[in-house]
Every structure is written in structure tokens, then in C-alpha cells.
Enzyme design. Structure first.
Site, short mmCIF file in Angstrom:
data_model
loop_
_atom_site.label_atom_id
_atom_site.label_comp_id
_atom_site.label_asym_id
_atom_site.label_seq_id
_atom_site.Cartn_x
_atom_site.Cartn_y
_atom_site.Cartn_z
N ALA A 76 0.97 -0.96 -0.12
CA ALA A 76 -0.09 -0.14 0.02
C ALA A 76 0.73 1.18 -0.06
O ALA A 76 0.34 2.50 0.26
CB ALA A 76 -1.11 -0.07 0.99
N ALA A 77 2.27 1.06 -0.31
CA ALA A 77 2.85 2.60 -0.38
C ALA A 77 2.35 3.27 -1.60
O ALA A 77 2.18 4.37 -1.51
CB ALA A 77 4.47 2.08 -0.75
N GLY A 78 2.06 2.56 -2.52
CA GLY A 78 1.50 3.32 -3.88
C GLY A 78 0.22 4.02 -3.53
O GLY A 78 -0.01 4.97 -4.02
N ASP A 79 -0.51 3.15 -2.96
CA ASP A 79 -1.94 3.58 -2.59
C ASP A 79 -1.98 4.74 -1.70
O ASP A 79 -2.45 5.71 -1.94
CB ASP A 79 -2.59 2.31 -1.87
CG ASP A 79 -2.86 1.28 -2.89
OD1 ASP A 79 -3.01 1.46 -4.22
OD2 ASP A 79 -3.22 0.18 -2.34
P1 ADP Z 1 3.90 0.70 -5.84
O1 ADP Z 1 3.66 0.47 -4.07
O2 ADP Z 1 2.55 0.93 -6.48
O3 ADP Z 1 4.70 -0.32 -6.46
P2 ADP Z 1 6.30 2.50 -5.56
O4 ADP Z 1 7.14 1.29 -5.01
O5 ADP Z 1 6.65 3.04 -6.73
O6 ADP Z 1 4.76 2.29 -5.74
O7 ADP Z 1 6.28 3.35 -4.21
C1 ADP Z 1 5.36 4.44 -4.15
C2 ADP Z 1 5.66 5.61 -3.48
O8 ADP Z 1 5.93 4.91 -2.07
C3 ADP Z 1 7.12 6.02 -3.79
O9 ADP Z 1 7.22 6.95 -4.82
C4 ADP Z 1 7.70 6.61 -2.24
O10 ADP Z 1 7.19 7.70 -1.89
C5 ADP Z 1 6.97 5.44 -1.42
N1 ADP Z 1 7.98 4.55 -1.05
C6 ADP Z 1 8.20 3.10 -1.76
N2 ADP Z 1 9.11 2.33 -0.98
C7 ADP Z 1 9.53 3.05 -0.31
C8 ADP Z 1 10.94 3.06 0.74
N3 ADP Z 1 11.40 1.83 0.69
N4 ADP Z 1 11.35 4.26 1.23
C9 ADP Z 1 10.55 5.14 1.38
N5 ADP Z 1 9.46 5.44 0.47
C10 ADP Z 1 8.99 4.33 -0.26
#
Ligand code: ADP
Length: 305
Positions: free
Chosen positions: A251-254
Site C-alpha cells: 500500500a505504499a503506492g496507494d
Molecule cells: P507501488 O507500491 O505502487 O509499487 P512504489 O514502490 O513506486 O509504488 O512506491 C510508491 C511511493 O511510495 C514512492 O514514490 C515513495 O514515495 C514511497 N516508497 C516506496 N518504497 C519506499 C521505501 N522503501 N522508502 C521510502 N518510501 C518508499
């Protein structure tokens, strides 16, 4: 003039999570532990993120007429969301994800749309007037594609901005892409949409240019821990994220998408909106789970000071 209302359209899932030492082979039974049923679904995750991060959010979705579905509607209301367009579908279970987490941290996931598949064009037609009042509409791709296309057409033609997080990855029609004001793929999704393998700023620029060529004004490609590449009317730049100790990136992207649309609805400049979204997503990766990991506005403001 469109109202300021932010509408999220998308999926609701019950995530059934089980920890296992290693995944069962075909025909094998393994014993797991730590069984949990957690709220998930990209639509719900993004709506909850937007609401916790300060947005006035309306959610358009279908849940089942089961216990989990009614608990989710109550939870959405507790998060301050307008749930008038969350429909409970008779004789259907809520969408489901069966998730096994192995000791080495790998996931194995099987999902079924169930009630999410009932968010059809006919179901949406009952809520077109509501949808047309959106200043901004945020969607993903866990709902029937014809519904996503109709929602995009409805909001774009009423003067609202349509934002698509194109996840899970799949090719999209030119008609849908043309109705988007903004698209927010991650690296994999950007590759599926453009054929460009995205790994850094240069490759992100190439992919973004192809998406601009389809009529999309603003392209934001998220790059995990690297941050996000943003290309729009005010120029193009890589905006780095925050360095944190990642525990669970579910859910980072969400969380990023929910934070981004709230900040933009408030009138923040694009680079400030992306920093706000980065902060919210960074906090979420330090915590376990999907909706359980999403911070509230106060936590993000404190993180940013
Ligand atoms: P998804 O979860 O859709 O694959 P991402 O992996 O590109 O998307 O991550 C979305 C956003 O979450 C990033 O642009 C950043 O803001 C944050 N993020 C993801 N992984 C990390 C991490 N390891 N450390 C800090 N922020 C992160």
C-alpha cells in the site's frame, strides 16, 4: 465550475493473510500461523488514505452482503468518508485476496473480484450525477474496465480532473488515456503502458513522453525508494522520497496516490503535493499491512517538520 469534491472509485477486498515457513507445492499441505483478515483492495486503500490525509472523500465501490462488507462500510464512515455510493451486492461475498507470506518475506497472492465485479456500467449509471460533481476522480484497475472508462468520460466531460493509478498493470484504450488529466504508474505499470523499461530518470522521461503523446497532461512515475519522476506543464523533475527503514511496502503506492490527490485538491503546487505524498507513503512503509499502515494528516505534518 466543478465542486471541490474528491471521489475515489475502486475495489474493496478482505485480505486473508497467513504466515508460512515456505509455500506449499501443488498437492502439498503446510501448516501456517498468524492468520489475520485485514482490510485491503486498492480502491479502499486509496480512499482511506485520502480521507485520513485530510480529504473530503466520496467512495464508489461494491462490497458483498457479508459481515466483512458491512464492517468495511462502517470503517469507511469512521474515517469520515461519504459512502452513499458504496453498494452492498446481494448474495455476493466481498472481494478477496488470499495471501501467504513466507519466512523469507516473499508473498504468494491469489485474488478474486467477487462483489467488485458487480461495479458494472449499469451499477455506475445510478451514480452518474454524483460522479459528475467530482472536482477530482481517482481510480485504479481492480474494477471492470468499461466502468473505469465510463467514469473517466463522465468526470472529464463535466470539467473534473481524472487521475488514474494504472494498477494492476494492463494495456489501456486510447479513449481512456485521452480522458485522463494525470496518470501515476509505478515502474512495471509504466513499462506495460509504454514498452519502455523504466529504472531511472532517463527511462522515466522516455515513458512519460509517450504518455503525454496520448493526451495526458501530467505523468508521475513512482520509483519506489528512489521517489517519483513528475512531468507536467511546469516541467519535469525527479523528486526524491524520504529515507526510512522499510518494514512492509504494501500500500505504499496507494498511500502516495491518496496523499497526492488530497494535496492537489487543496491547491498545493505539484512539487509540494509530491513531497506530502512521499511523506505519507514513507510512514506507511515503516508499518505492517495495507489500511492499517496508512497515517493520518497530523502524523504526516509532524514528519515534515
Ligand atoms: P507501488 O507500491 O505502487 O509499487 P512504489 O514502490 O513506486 O509504488 O512506491 C510508491 C511511493 O511510495 C514512492 O514514490 C515513495 O514515495 C514511497 N516508497 C516506496 N518504497 C519506499 C521505501 N522503501 N522508502 C521510502 N518510501 C518508499
Amino acid at each position: 465550475m466543478a465542486s471541490k469534491k474528491l471521489i475515489v472509485l475502486g475495489s474493496v477486498n478482505a485480505d486473508h493473510v497467513l504466515q508460512v515457513d515456505s509455500f506449499p507445492r501443488p498437492g502439498e499441505t503446510v501448516t501456517g500461523h498468524g492468520y489475520k483478515v485485514l482490510p485491503g483492495g486498492k480502491g479502499a486503500n486509496q480512499a482511506v488514505a485520502a480521507a485520513r490525509l485530510g480529504g473530503e472523500v466520496g467512495f464508489v465501490a461494491c462490497v458483498g452482503d457479508d459481515d466483512f462488507g458491512s464492517r468495511m462500510i462502517k470503517a469507511f464512515r469512521d474515517d469520515g468518508m461519504d459512502t452513499r455510493a458504496v453498494m452492498a451486492v446481494p448474495d455476493m461475498p466481498t472481494g478477496v485476496a488470499l495471501i501467504q507470506v513466507a519466512a523469507n518475506g516473499e508473498n504468494s497472492i491469489a485474488i478474486a473480484a467477487e462483489a467488485n465485479a458487480s461495479l458494472t456500467v449499469e451499477a455506475l449509471e445510478q451514480h452518474l450525477e454524483y460522479l459528475g460533481g467530482a472536482g477530482m476522480l481517482l481510480m485504479q484497475l481492480e474494477s471492470p474496465i468499461e466502468t473505469v472508462e465510463l467514469a473517466a468520460r463522465t468526470v472529464a466531460s463535466a470539467g473534473g480532473k481524472v487521475v488514474l493509478n494504472p494498477a494492476p498493470a494492463q494495456p489501456l484504450s486510447d479513449d481512456l488515456l485521452f480522458n485522463l488529466a494525470m496518470i501515476t504508474p509505478n515502474e512495471t505499470e509504466a513499462e506495460v503502458l509504454t514498452g519502455v523499461t523504466v529504472s531511472d530518470e532517463d527511462s522515466a522521461r522516455q515513458a512519460a513522453d509517450i504518455l503525454h503523446g496520448k493526451g495526458i497532461e501530467t505523468v508521475i512515475i513512482t520509483l519506489g525508494a528512489q521517489g517519483a519522476y513528475c512531468s507536467g506543464p511546469d516541467g519535469a523533475q525527479l523528486i526524491t522520497g524520504f529515507s526510512v527503514k522499510a518494514t512492509d511496502t504494501t500500500a505504499a503506492g496507494d498511500t502516495f496516490n491518496g496523499g497526492l490527490v488530497v494535496a492537489l485538491q487543496e491547491g498545493k503546487a505539484m512539487d509540494d503535493a509530491i513531497r506530502f505524498a512521499h511523506a505519507a507513503a514513507a510512514i506507511s512503509v515503516t508499518r505492517l499491512g495495507a489500511q492499517t499502515s496508512i497515517p493520518n494528516r497530523g502524523e504526516v505534518e509532524e514528519f515534515l517538520t
